[in-house]
Structure formats: structure tokens, C-alpha cells
Design a protein around this motif. Structure first.
Motif, PDB file in Angstrom:
ATOM      1  N   CYS A   1       0.858  -1.196   0.000  1.00 53.64           N
ATOM      2  CA  CYS A   1       0.000   0.000   0.000  1.00 53.64           C
ATOM      3  C   CYS A   1       0.889   1.240   0.000  1.00 53.64           C
ATOM      4  O   CYS A   1       2.114   1.127   0.092  1.00 53.64           O
ATOM      5  N   VAL A   2       0.224   2.416  -0.126  1.00 55.20           N
ATOM      6  CA  VAL A   2       0.958   3.684  -0.149  1.00 55.20           C
ATOM      7  C   VAL A   2       0.315   4.619   0.873  1.00 55.20           C
ATOM      8  O   VAL A   2      -0.912   4.757   0.911  1.00 55.20           O
ATOM      9  N   ARG A   3       1.135   5.223   1.716  1.00 53.14           N
ATOM     10  CA  ARG A   3       0.605   6.232   2.647  1.00 53.14           C
ATOM     11  C   ARG A   3       0.184   7.434   1.803  1.00 53.14           C
ATOM     12  O   ARG A   3       0.934   7.873   0.913  1.00 53.14           O
ATOM     13  N   ILE A   4      -1.009   7.988   2.058  1.00 52.68           N
ATOM     14  CA  ILE A   4      -1.523   9.058   1.190  1.00 52.68           C
ATOM     15  C   ILE A   4      -2.208  10.140   2.022  1.00 52.68           C
ATOM     16  O   ILE A   4      -2.834   9.845   3.042  1.00 52.68           O
ATOM     17  N   MET A   5      -2.047  11.397   1.609  1.00 57.91           N
ATOM     18  CA  MET A   5      -2.706  12.519   2.292  1.00 57.91           C
ATOM     19  C   MET A   5      -3.932  12.936   1.481  1.00 57.91           C
ATOM     20  O   MET A   5      -3.995  12.693   0.272  1.00 57.91           O
ATOM     21  N   THR A   6      -4.845  13.610   2.150  1.00 63.27           N
ATOM     22  CA  THR A   6      -6.056  14.079   1.464  1.00 63.27           C
ATOM     23  C   THR A   6      -5.652  14.903   0.235  1.00 63.27           C
ATOM     24  O   THR A   6      -4.837  15.815   0.357  1.00 63.27           O
ATOM     25  N   GLY A   7      -6.221  14.572  -0.915  1.00 65.52           N
ATOM     26  CA  GLY A   7      -5.900  15.301  -2.144  1.00 65.52           C
ATOM     27  C   GLY A   7      -4.745  14.689  -2.912  1.00 65.52           C
ATOM     28  O   GLY A   7      -4.478  15.086  -4.041  1.00 65.52           O
ATOM     29  N   GLY A   8      -4.038  13.722  -2.315  1.00 63.73           N
ATOM     30  CA  GLY A   8      -2.952  13.059  -3.043  1.00 63.73           C
ATOM     31  C   GLY A   8      -3.525  12.220  -4.188  1.00 63.73           C
ATOM     32  O   GLY A   8      -4.610  11.651  -4.056  1.00 63.73           O
ATOM     33  N   VAL A   9      -2.809  12.181  -5.301  1.00 65.32           N
ATOM     34  CA  VAL A   9      -3.295  11.431  -6.473  1.00 65.32           C
ATOM     35  C   VAL A   9      -3.173   9.927  -6.187  1.00 65.32           C
ATOM     36  O   VAL A   9      -2.146   9.454  -5.695  1.00 65.32           O
ATOM     37  N   MET A  10      -4.256   9.193  -6.477  1.00 69.70           N
ATOM     38  CA  MET A  10      -4.259   7.758  -6.193  1.00 69.70           C
ATOM     39  C   MET A  10      -3.164   7.073  -7.009  1.00 69.70           C
ATOM     40  O   MET A  10      -3.069   7.276  -8.228  1.00 69.70           O
ATOM     41  N   PRO A  11      -2.352   6.248  -6.368  1.00 69.76           N
ATOM     42  CA  PRO A  11      -1.321   5.523  -7.120  1.00 69.76           C
ATOM     43  C   PRO A  11      -1.962   4.519  -8.077  1.00 69.76           C
ATOM     44  O   PRO A  11      -3.088   4.070  -7.847  1.00 69.76           O
ATOM     45  N   ALA A  12      -1.243   4.194  -9.132  1.00 69.25           N
ATOM     46  CA  ALA A  12      -1.765   3.260 -10.143  1.00 69.25           C
ATOM     47  C   ALA A  12      -2.195   1.962  -9.460  1.00 69.25           C
ATOM     48  O   ALA A  12      -1.494   1.454  -8.582  1.00 69.25           O
TER      49      ALA A  12
END
Ligand code: AMP
Ligand code: MG
Length: 626
Positions: free
Chosen positions: A310-321
Motif C-alpha cells: 500500500c501507499v501512505r496518502i494525504m487528502t488530495g494526493g493522487v491515487m497511485p496506479a
């Protein structure tokens, strides 16, 4: 816009030769003088205003602003006025406008300053395009006050041309759409023949419109028939202008806006958390996913998580492929680069915003005719739209009639009252977003009334008068209105506010729609809200029917069927939390206090009889959220 950084200067320093050697700015216009209109237009745009004049200094001083004559002698032209202004300017910028331009744009300062800043210029001047020709308006300009020495040197060397000193500074041009707003009035003939109203598309005759009703009796006209005739008779103005996004607030959108982009442009996360592949989710087993990267808001990640990642993501970050779901960080734990999540915490697709879910490229974002509100500004900004096509502002002239009326500041002679209608009308027109021409009080005298109506009609798109339309002995208003155009006089089945004059008057090829409202202060407001408001909005190109709500009446209300009654009410939450309306005290048509105390009108429809306590009634709120 930061108005505090700009001072305004009205250029009135000319000789007025073409006006027959009278001072141009002091010419009567729209019930006052030309310069008064210019001052009114400039004041809200700047920190302070002054006038540059070389004669009649006292008359100019009476407007309560500083008056500065040229320092360079001999009526050296507008550049000398500019110099006088710059020398005394206490702010970083000076905005100038000539005294004979009563329709100057309300966003003149904002747009010129923006243009100046964008171009990194010293001076920004307005230009318009007429028949494909670029027309500069060098006397409508904003300029850095620090450039005064350059200008003084040019003048001292004998230079007089407005653009003669441009080579020594950096100049930029700002294009304004509404050329009519820059119209200046040079001769008496122009003053007479000016067409500030533009051209409302030709209206049908009132008699034709009224003949569409099955039964038409002007002496007993139901409210809804009057509203219908008015709606069919008025027509929208065609002129539009392009304004900067912020200046579009409260204006009427002149064209549909389609979205040039997907909003949002990419699938992105709605939460701070971990982006993962929905196919990895397990309904019954704890999940352990390796965290392979971090994506911040507005960033993309090159990482492509495989199974178990998985990828750590912040609000508004582009979803990884490959990722389609986000688990919020508060529902999971992370240690040693591994995210641990209990089964059933999220479903596939959760917490992901899809590209274009707000708006798809090519779809209609806003429809023309909409009155632009704060949310619309935000929406347009989210599309990257910098300028918006809007309808030109409606110009509305208004005056009060009555020998008994005194204006504020005058002594209140015996039997007289202060003119309050002009203030309520001012407030209502301003809230509607109209450009107003306040023509003061007009005496109950046929000639004065005719002059005022002619003047108003030559300068405005619509005219609103109060008083004089009932049957009083000194009420000449009716006969003069009838003489000047296609005007009808109604007795409407309503309370308050039975008499109403409506139609269109014309003079010297100019025409204006006319609303002759009754004189009683509450009747004026009611007639405005229920007849003039919608018509004016329609002229502005907006469709905005009255937003009637239903509420429970807290008490019985006596009412006769056969007329529409407008009662002043206070709407609040009843004991059970439901909206409940109470009538405010006295409902006399002259009692403005109960109007001021009310927050709504209760509309008791024509056919309706007395209302029982607890019965539902129609209510119109005075205020919206913003
Ligand atoms: P009229 O319709 O001219 O007969 O006026 C009806 C009543 O309204 C009279 O009592 C007037 O004094 C009053 N009235 C008319 N115009 C105004 C005004 N502009 N401000 C306050 N009261 C007004
Ligand atoms: Mg009167």
C-alpha cells in the motif's frame, strides 16, 4: 482588492468651452450633477477621493472632498490635473476619472490595479473596443504616485499630451468590454441626447399584453394578473460585459459556462490514510500491507503497489496506479513499515474521489441567467476561469413625490415628514445589484414631475417613483406619466399598496420602464418586492422567482377573501422545532417600524379567508444566508 492603496481623483480642471463655458462637472444630470455621479462611482473603489478643478472651487468643495487646482498654470489640460493629484497623493496609487463620465465602471480601480500589477507597469489605462477599433481612454488610469517627478519634468518641458510621457514610464492597457461605461459628455447636445440606457429590446404595447388575460379590469386587478402583465411586458437588456472573477459576485451570468477541465483532474484521496488495491481486501482476516511510498496532497507517486502493498496518502494526493480505496489512518496502525488493518474496516472504492466527479470536462458548470453567489465564484475558480461574461448592470433612477416631504438635513416644517421611501428604495435596489440614480424629492407640480420623468427616462433603464399614484387632489403624477408614454394605472386587489402605475415612457428616442409605487412607506416596499423586483431581475437577464416557504401560523389571522394581504411577520422555531410565524404589531401601511422588526412577509393569497392558529401560510423571508 486593497482599496486602501488607491486614492481617487476626479479630473474637472477644464474650461468647459464646449459646454458653453460652463463647468462640465457641475452640469445638472440625473437629479444632481455630473461630478456627483462620478464621485459616487469612485468612492467605493478607493480610500479617498479628491477633485482637480481650476474654477468654481467652492462649488466643488461643497461635495465634501478636497479640491486641488493645477500647479502648472494656464489650463494645461488633464495631465496638469494628474500632476496636482500625484503631488498630494498619500497612497501608492492614484486613480483618475474625468468629471463627465457618470457611468464609469464599478470595477475600474480593481481591474486597472490588477492589470498594472500583472504587467509590472507604472501606469495602466483603460481601453475599449468599438467596431473592431481599439479605443484608449487615457484619463481613466491608475498610476504609481512615485512617478510624479517624471510627469512634472515632462510638463515643465512644455509637454501636454496625455500619452506624451508614456515612453518614460512603463504603461499597460486593460481592456473593458462595456464601452458605454466610458462615455463622456462633451456638449450640451450630448447631455440631452445621451443614451445611457442602452437599448432595451422593443417591448410590446401594454394593451396587447393585458388583452391576453381572460378578464382585465384595471380597477380590480388580482395580484397575479398584474405580475403576469409586468412579466410579459418587460424584456432583458442585451448588453454584456466581461468582468474579473471577483467582480462577478452578485452579477447575472450572460452565457453558459462549460467546464474546460475535469474537476478534480485525477482520482485522489478523500482522507489521510493508506491507498490500497480493493482486490486485496479480505472480509475476515486481518490485513498486513507493506507501505512502499508516501503521497502528499497534489502530488503523484510513481509507486505501483503490488499484492500485499500500500501507499501512505494525504487528502488530495493522487491515487497511485492500481489503487482504488483509501483506509483512514485512524482505523489502522503502522509499525516497521507495515500497515495493519482489521477485517471489514472499509469496502473497495471507499474514500476515493473520482476524476470529474465534481464536473466533467465539457459539461455545463453554470447556466446563464444565474445570479453569481460565493459558491459560484469558487466553482468558477476551480475551473481556472479568470473572467466571466455578465449582463451590464441595470440603471435605475428613482425619486419621491410630495410637497410634504423633506430630505434629511432640512428642517421638518409643520405637517411635513422626512422622505423615507428614497432610503428603502435605495436599499432594495442596491441589494438587487442595480446602478442607482437618486433624483431626490420632486414637488407635486406638473412641470417638475415632467422634467424629472424625462430626465430619468433619458438616463436610466427603469424608473421607480413613490407617491402620487392614488387619487389625491395634488397627485399629478398619473397625468404626466400618461402623457409621456404607455402607462397604465391599476387598483390592485392587495393590502397594503392598492394603486400602482406601470408602463414605459420615452423621450428623445430613449425609453425606460416605469413603476409608480404608492407613497405609504410599507406599501412602497411591498409593491417593490412583489412587482418591481422580479421585473428588474428579468431586465437584468436573471430569472429569480420569489422563494415562498410554508410555515405554521402561531395565531389566528383575520383576512377577507378577494385580495392578497401581505402581513409583516417574525418567523422562528416553534416549541416542536417546526417553523412558526407570528404577525408583528400594527399592520398599518405607513408603519415602517413593524416592517423593520419583521424578518418575513406572510402572504395571504387572494382566495384565502381567515387563518386559524396552526394553519400553514406562505412566507417570504427577507434575508437569505448571505
Ligand atoms: P401619496 O401616495 O402621495 O398620496 O402618499 C401617501 C402617504 O404616504 C402620505 O401620507 C405621504 O405623506 C406618505 N409618503 C409619500 N411619499 C413618502 C416618502 N417618500 N416618505 C415617507 N412618506 C411618504
Ligand atoms: Mg403625495
Amino acid at each position: 482588492m486593497n482599496t486602501a492603496s488607491i486614492s481617487g481623483l476626479v479630473l474637472a480642471g477644464g474650461r468647459g468651452t464646449r459646454m458653453g463655458n460652463v463647468d462640465k462637472g457641475l452640469q445638472p444630470f440625473g437629479g444632481t450633477t455630473m461630478v456627483a455621479h462620478v464621485l459616487d462611482r469612485l468612492r467605493p473603489q478607493v480610500a479617498s477621493v479628491a477633485i482637480n478643478a481650476n474654477q468654481n472651487l467652492e462649488a466643488y468643495g461643497a461635495f465634501g472632498v478636497p479640491v486641488w487646482p493645477d500647479d502648472t498654470p494656464g489650463f494645461a489640460g488633464p495631465l496638469a490635473g494628474l500632476e496636482a493629484g500625484l503631488r498630494r497623493c498619500a497612497t501608492p496609487y492614484l486613480l483618475t476619472a474625468p468629471c463627465d463620465s457618470p457611468f464609469l465602471p464599478s470595477d475600474l480601480a480593481a481591474r486597472l490595479l490588477q492589470g498594472l500589477e500583472d504587467a509590472g507597469a507604472d501606469l495602466a489605462l483603460a481601453v475599449t473596443e468599438e467596431n473592431g477599433q481599439r479605443q484608449p481612454h487615457p484619463v481613466f488610469c491608475i498610476i504609481k504616485s512615485s512617478k510624479v517627478d517624471v510627469l512634472s519634468a515632462y510638463l515643465a518641458a512644455g509637454g501636454r499630451r496625455m500619452d506624451g510621457w508614456y515612453p518614460q514610464i512603463k504603461v499597460t492597457e486593460v481592456l473593458f468590454e462595456d464601452a458605454a461605461a466610458f462615455r463622456n459628455i462633451n456638449t450640451r447636445d450630448e447631455l440631452q441626447s445621451l443614451d445611457p440606457a442602452g437599448s432595451p429590446v422593443s417591448a410590446p404595447r401594454l394593451a396587447d399584453v393585458a388583452s391576453c388575460l381572460s378578464a382585465y379590469d384595471p380597477d380590480a386587478l388580482p395580484v397575479r394578473d398584474a405580475q403576469r402583465i409586468i412579466r410579459d411586458f418587460v424584456s432583458p437588456l442585451r448588453a454584456t460585459e466581461q468582468v474579473a472573477l471577483r467582480a462577478a459576485l452578485g452579477r447575472v451570468l450572460a452565457a453558459d459556462i462549460t467546464s474546460p477541465i475535469d474537476v478534480p483532474a485525477h482520482d485522489n484521496s478523500a482522507m489521510d490514510g493508506y491507498a490500497l488495491r480493493g482486490t486485496d481486501l479480505s472480509p475476515d482476516a486481518e490485513m498486513r500491507l507493506r507501505v512502499i511510498d508516501t503521497v502528499y496532497a497534489g502530488r503523484t507517486s510513481g509507486a505501483v503497489p503490488g499484492p500485499g502493498e500500500c501507499v501512505r496518502i494525504m487528502t488530495g494526493g493522487v491515487m497511485p496506479a492500481g489503487c482504488d480505496s483509501v483506509v483512514p489512518q485512524e482505523f489502522v496502525t503502522e509499525s516497521g513499515g507495515v500497515m495493519v488493518m482489521a477485517p471489514g474496516t472499509i469496502r473497495a472504492g471507499d474514500n476515493r474521489r473520482l476524476a470529474g466527479e465534481d464536473l466533467k470536462a465539457g459539461s455545463a458548470a453554470l447556466r446563464k441567467g444565474k445570479v453569481i453567489r460565493p459558491a459560484d465564484l469558487g466553482l468558477l475558480a476551480s475551473l481556472g476561469v479568470a473572467e466571466v461574461p455578465v449582463r451590464r448592470r441595470l440603471r435605475v433612477a428613482f425619486f419621491s413625490t410630495g410637497d410634504e416631504l423633506r430630505s434629511i438635513g432640512q428642517p421638518l416644517d409643520e405637517g411635513c415628514v422626512y422622505d423615507s421611501n428614497r432610503y428603502t428604495i435605495y436599499g432594495m435596489l442596491t441589494r438587487l445589484g442595480c446602478d442607482i440614480i437618486d433624483m431626490g424629492v420632486v414637488r407635486d407640480d406638473p412641470q417638475a414631475l415632467e422634467d424629472a420623468l424625462v430626465d430619468a427616462c433619458e438616463n436610466a433603464d427603469a424608473i421607480i417613483t413613490s407617491g402620487g399614484v392614488s387619487v389625491g387632489a395634488a397627485d399629478y403624477t398619473k397625468q404626466i406619466m400618461a402623457k409621456l408614454g404607455d402607462v397604465t394605472f391599476w387598483k390592485i386587489g392587495m393590502r397594503p399598496g392598492r394603486p400602482l402605475a406601470f408602463g414605459r415612457i420615452a423621450s428623445k428616442g430613449h425609453s425606460a420602464f416605469l413603476f409608480g409605487l404608492p407613497g405609504n412607506p410599507v406599501a412602497v416596499m411591498v409593491s417593490f418586492y412583489f412587482f418591481a423586483r422580479e421585473a428588474l431581475l428579468r431586465m437584468m437577464g436573471a430569472e429569480a422567482p420569489l422563494p415562498l416557504l410554508k410555515a405554521r401560523s402561531a395565531a389566528p389571522i383575520r383576512k377577507k377573501p378577494g385580495r392578497t394581504e401581505y402581513q409583516r411577520g417574525v418567523l422562528s422555531r416553534g416549541a416542536d422545532g417546526q417553523p412558526e410565524v407570528k404577525i408583528t404589531g400594527s399592520q398599518g401601511s405607513g408603519i415602517l417600524r413593524s416592517m423593520s422588526e419583521a424578518n418575513c412577509m406572510v402572504v395571504l393569497q387572494d382566495e384565502q379567508g381567515s387563518v386559524q392558529a396552526g394553519e400553514m401560510v406562505d412566507v417570504l423571508m427577507f434575508e437569505g444566508l448571505i
